[in-house]
Scaffold this motif. Structure first.
Motif, short mmCIF file in Angstrom:
data_model
loop_
_atom_site.label_atom_id
_atom_site.label_comp_id
_atom_site.label_asym_id
_atom_site.label_seq_id
_atom_site.Cartn_x
_atom_site.Cartn_y
_atom_site.Cartn_z
N GLN A 252 -8.58 -2.38 5.66
CA GLN A 252 -8.31 -3.87 5.42
C GLN A 252 -9.48 -4.61 5.67
OE1 GLN A 252 -4.47 -4.55 7.13
NE2 GLN A 252 -4.40 -6.68 6.54
N ASP B 210 -6.14 -0.04 2.14
CA ASP B 210 -5.18 -0.77 2.85
C ASP B 210 -5.30 -2.25 2.60
OD1 ASP B 210 -3.40 -1.56 4.59
OD2 ASP B 210 -4.09 -0.89 6.47
N GLU B 211 -4.54 -2.92 1.97
CA GLU B 211 -4.68 -4.26 1.68
C GLU B 211 -6.18 -4.75 1.14
OE1 GLU B 211 -2.44 -7.15 3.01
OE2 GLU B 211 -1.26 -5.78 4.52
N SER C 21 0.58 0.37 6.78
CA SER C 21 -0.66 0.66 7.26
C SER C 21 -0.56 2.20 7.91
CB SER C 21 -1.41 -0.40 8.15
OG SER C 21 -1.71 -1.34 7.53
MG LIG Z 1 -1.21 -3.31 7.74
#
Ligand SMILES: [Mg+2]
Ligand SMILES: Nc1ncnc2c1ncn2[C@@H]1O[C@H](COP(=O)(O)OP(=O)(O)OP(=O)(O)O)[C@@H](O)[C@H]1O
Lengths: 366, 274, 279
Positions: free
Chosen positions: A82, A158-159, A43
């Motif tokens: 995320q 991000d994810e 991240s």
């Molecule tokens: Mg992360």
């Protein structure tokens, strides 16, 4: 030309080095996966590319331009967070329109663009919904549409599938791959799921403890891992302790030897063999290059069987294709023989490197 | 964090400067001013002011009255919160909405309401008066005023915790054979205790300082029904600044102690909640 | 068999009984404590002829007092909304030495007696005070004048807005700010378009509480104002004055008006709170 170039980026939080001299390059139009375990700095790296964090050292180039001194607002990147970070007080269409409104685009144009995007992410009919009224997958798609609205050259995720259940996750991953092919962007997505990385990315960047371990396509990373970490993080791997004596490999806890094809004179204590389960071939007769072992358990896994074996003090897993499996009458406790199709030795000391070289020459490993 | 965002929120010194200036001007400076003023004549002198019979009485009286209020409020407040969360009955919604009334009504008006309701000329007042009990202009009236003014504190602090409290904990205890009372004392009470204490501390500090309703309801007779805040006001009015200061500093100190106590509970319940 | 159901029935009834005992106790308490006084004040007001009520309400002193209350409330709300928001942002998003201490200091106005509060300002802003003497040398009067009353009101209402927004901002985190930043928004745009809308109901709640307290404040304002008729007498001070002068008609009609205003504010509070929870 490269879409994203990361050059010698280092980032410290106090004394802790979160990102350590990382460099990589993603070509224009590529979809790259940033793969690594939790806390490895994925991240942080993504946020540095977006300008949300300032690196202590290094440079970021987007579409060939050095953007290191530029503020986030000026970088024109798309970012999918995320946890989506949707604006909770805005409807779906307001969320998507936000970036365009900031750019003071024409109202009509905004409306049209929003419609287009809603269509693209298949949220027709949800225009007036608030984020709290959407499912996880739908929120994800709103976040994506919002990021794409300003037509960024670079998309960072991000994810993106982190908080979705397995099935939705898989569909969405495939869908993002297709979407990526349709809109012209360079993308990096963060994941700690190797399957996801292997399935949809053109390029995988494996990072661990803030350092790049390996960069390559899925085959490279899976078949030719450059480090023990990569081998064990990407896919399953058996770890076997062994010694090398003269021209044999002796697995710890057994007297059995794997005979090298040619005579060599090397001795090494305590080496570690890494072998993928599908590279362990189970047979019921012995040859020179096999080791005897006992079947500890057999598990049905659909298209193949997973066989647990005990070799000396080591527990080993092997994947046996169905058709091979039915050739034999295997049961728990049966004595069988295994052969290693290929294996890897990783211990970076000088001695191990020499062993490595020799085994390579002998054709045991690549 | 991005440098511009950082400048905006995290490291924005202008914003921080404004905030600190405001707190400094309105809170810190006045506190320092009054403390300095109080200690100007030396500690012995200050002590003398605090221990003047009238001053000392008003302080003791205030604390005792506040403590009585506290006990009543903890019990009734918790019961009210419990009933409002756990049971269904007619008028529940209305009652829930009206709980906050004491916060909304000016305290002077509260005092007047009580006078009309229980004063010597009212029905209730006459009834008790016949039995030799004086409500208004005496202790019961003061306690009543304090209870009214601080009623919402405990209710409003316990209510959300009760709502959020998982019923399964209680049910689990019940299946393990615990009686209703055991469940309450071993499961429910420990969970809501921090919020009860928070509400209690808030109402206690409010009661120590209450002025508007009491000045009307209490007879304000020195050495009989005069609370600390009324005493201080009287001293200010008659320009006895020094003797007012002593009592004021004690009240101020109690406020700080309550604040510290609140902080402590908050930390304690945070630890416990996670 | 029959026996058993009877037993269950009995236990159930007992449980019910306990429940209703508790409910009736709370209901009774509630009526005695809250409803009766409200009825009392209405009854007392209308004991007097309507003409008496209107005449006492429209006297210049009363109108002046109500206008003064409105003015002070307005100024206090504006100033404390601005400073409260700033304090909330600083405490929710910044980190610095002494932050915890300062944050708990914000609560002091809740814990301190209004009389002590007023007293502090008399000492600080009075003719001999550190700040007061300076103003007096420039011929500006603070104590026993409007500025002092505003300052006292600012003090007692200081925590409401800040305390309401801090938790909202904390929960809100920084992610949405960052999302807006990436989409090109400037800091002002982020504040107006993202931060403010998400704290709006917390803000509304804090503002209504501030209004309620400003209108109702008595002790602190009494000490700093001197309660001079037609000059520094607010509505609550006027009510008190009339009440102690045994002018019940005037006192109760004004009190009823304040009670009605409080009631409206109460509804606003409830509404804001509900909305706050929803988003
Ligand atoms: Mg992360
Ligand atoms: N603002 C910060 N201050 C201090 N340390 C930080 C900060 N942000 C990240 N770190 C640390 O840097 C390391 C890398 O964090 P990062 O969030 O990049 O990990 P990640 O690879 O994204 O992990 P995950 O998969 O769990 O999200 C972690 O050890 C984290 O504790």
């Amino acid at each position: 030309m490269s879409g994203i170039m990361v050059k010698n980026i280092t980032k410290k939080f106090g004394d802790f080095i979160a990102v350590n001299n990382v460099s990589f390059d993603v070509k224009e139009g590529e979809l790259a996966a940033l793969l690594g375990p939790s806390g490895s700095g994925k991240s942080t790296l993504l946020r540095i590319i977006a300008g949300l964090e300032n690196p202590d050292m290094g440079q970021i180039f987007l579409t060939g331009k050095d953007v290191t001194p530029l503020r986030t607002q000026k970088r024109n990147v798309g970012f999918v967070f995320q946890h989506y970070a949707l604006f909770k007080h805005m409807t779906v269409e307001k969320n998507i329109a936000f970036g365009l409104e900031i750019q003071k685009k024409d109202k009509k144009e905004i409306k049209q663009k929003v419609e287009e995007l809603i269509d693209l992410v298949k949220l027709n009919g949800y225009n007036k919904h608030y984020p709290s009224q959407l499912s996880g997958g739908q929120r994800q798609r709103v976040a994506l549409a919002r990021a794409l609205a300003t037509e960024p050259k670079v998309l960072l995720l991000d994810e993106p599938f982190g908080s979705l259940d397995a099935k939705v996750r898989k569909n969405l991953a495939q869908w993002i791959r297709d979407l990526h092919n349709r809109v012209n962007v360079t993308s990096v997505f963060v994941t700690h799921d190797q399957n996801e990385a292997i399935e949809i990315s053109d390029k995988i960047i494996v990072i661990n403890r803030g350092k790049v371990e390996q960069i390559g396509n899925a085959t490279d990373v899976y078949e030719h891992p450059k480090s023990k970490f990569v081998a064990s993080f990407v896919g399953n791997v058996n770890v076997i302790n062994a010694n090398i004596k003269k021209n044999h490999i002796v697995i710890t806890g057994t007297k059995e030897k794997i005979q090298f094809k040619e005579k060599t004179e090397i001795n090494f204590q305590n080496i570690v063999l890494l072998i993928r389960p599908e590279d362990i071939i189970v047979k019921d007769n012995s040859t020179e290059d096999t080791v005897p072992c006992i079947i500890n358990g057999i598990y049905y896994r659909g298209s193949f069987y997973e066989v647990d074996l005990k070799v000396g003090t080591n527990n080993v897993k092997s994947l046996v294709p169905k058709e091979d499996f039915f050739k034999f009458e295997w049961r728990k406790g049966t004595k069988v023989y295994i052969r290693f199709r290929k294996f890897k030795i990783f211990e970076a000391s000088e001695g191990h490197k020499k062993v490595h070289e020799m085994l390579k020459q002998l054709g045991y490993i690549e | 964090m991005n440098s511009s965002l950082k400048r905006f929120v995290k490291g924005n010194l202008t914003l921080r400067g404004i905030a600190l200036f405001y707190i400094g001007l309105l809170i810190i400076l006045p506190v320092i001013a009054i403390t300095t003023e109080a200690f100007k004549g030396g500690i012995p002198n200050l002590w003398k002011q605090i221990t003047l019979p009238q001053a000392l009485f008003s302080l003791k009286f205030t604390f005792i009255i506040a403590l009585i209020m506290l006990v009543i409020n903890i019990i009734t407040g918790t019961a009210t919160a419990w009933v409002l969360v756990r049971y269904d009955f007619p008028l529940k919604k209305t009652i829930n909405a009206l709980i906050d009334i004491p916060f909304a009504i000016p305290t002077v008006v509260t005092g007047m309401m009580l006078v009309v309701l229980c004063g010597p000329r009212s029905l209730i007042g006459e009834f008790f008066g016949k039995h030799g009990i004086e409500i208004i202009y005496n202790k019961p009236g003061i306690i009543l005023a304090l209870i009214f003014v601080t009623f919402p504190f405990v209710v409003r602090s316990v209510q959300p915790v009760l709502i959020e409290m998982e019923r399964d904990m209680e049910e689990a205890a019940q299946t393990l054979g615990a009686s209703k009372f055991k469940v309450f004392f071993h499961i429910v009470l420990p969970t809501i205790l921090p919020s009860i204490l928070t509400g209690a501390a808030l109402s206690f500090s409010r009661a120590l300082g209450e002025f508007g309703s009491i000045v009307i309801v209490a007879g304000n007779i020195p050495m009989k029904t005069q609370v600390a805040s009324v005493y201080i006001y009287g001293e200010i009015e008659s320009a006895n600044i020094q003797s007012g200061l002593g009592t004021a500093v004690v009240l101020l100190l109690s406020s700080f102690i309550v604040l510290i106590f609140l902080n402590f509970i908050q930390r304690w319940s945070n630890k416990y909640g996670k | 068999m029959e026996n058993k159901t009877n037993c269950v029935e009995v236990v159930r009834k007992q449980k019910q009984a306990g429940k209703w005992v508790l409910i009736s106790f709370v209901l009774l308490w509630f009526f005695v404590l809250i409803i009766f006084p409200l009825i009392g004040i209405v009854r007392e007001t209308f004991k007097n002829a309507i003409s008496v009520i209107t005449s006492s309400l429209s006297s210049t002193a009363s109108t002046h007092a109500f206008w003064l209350t409105i003015l002070i409330t307005f100024v206090a709300v504006v100033i404390n909304t601005i400073f409260g928001t700033i304090m909330a942002i600083v405490f929710a998003k910044q980190n610095f030495k002494g932050k915890l201490f300062l944050e708990s200091l914000i609560d002091l106005p809740f814990a301190v007696s209004p009389i002590v509060a007023g007293f502090m300002f008399v000492i600080l802003f009075g003719p001999g005070g550190w700040i007061g003497s300076w103003f007096y040398s420039m011929n500006i009067k603070i104590i026993y004048a409007l500025p002092g009353m505003i300052i006292a009101t600012l003090f007692v209402t200081l925590p409401f807005v800040a305390k309401e927004i801090i938790p909202v901002l904390r929960e809100f985190g920084i992610e949405q700010d960052e999302a807006a930043l990436i989409l090109g928004a400037s800091q002002w745009q982020i504040f107006w378009k993202v931060t403010l809308p998400s704290i709006r109901w917390g803000l509304a709640y804090g503002v209504t509480l501030t209004i309620a307290r400003s209108i109702g404040e008595f002790g602190a304002v009494l000490v700093v104002s001197g309660s001079i008729i037609n000059k520094t007498q607010t509505a609550t001070l006027r009510i008190h004055d009339q009440f102690t002068d045994l002018n019940y008609a005037g006192a109760f009609s004004a009190a009823l008006i304040l009670a009605l205003i409080s009631f409206i504010i109460l509804n606003l509070i409830q509404y804001a709170q509900k909305r706050k929870k929803r988003i």
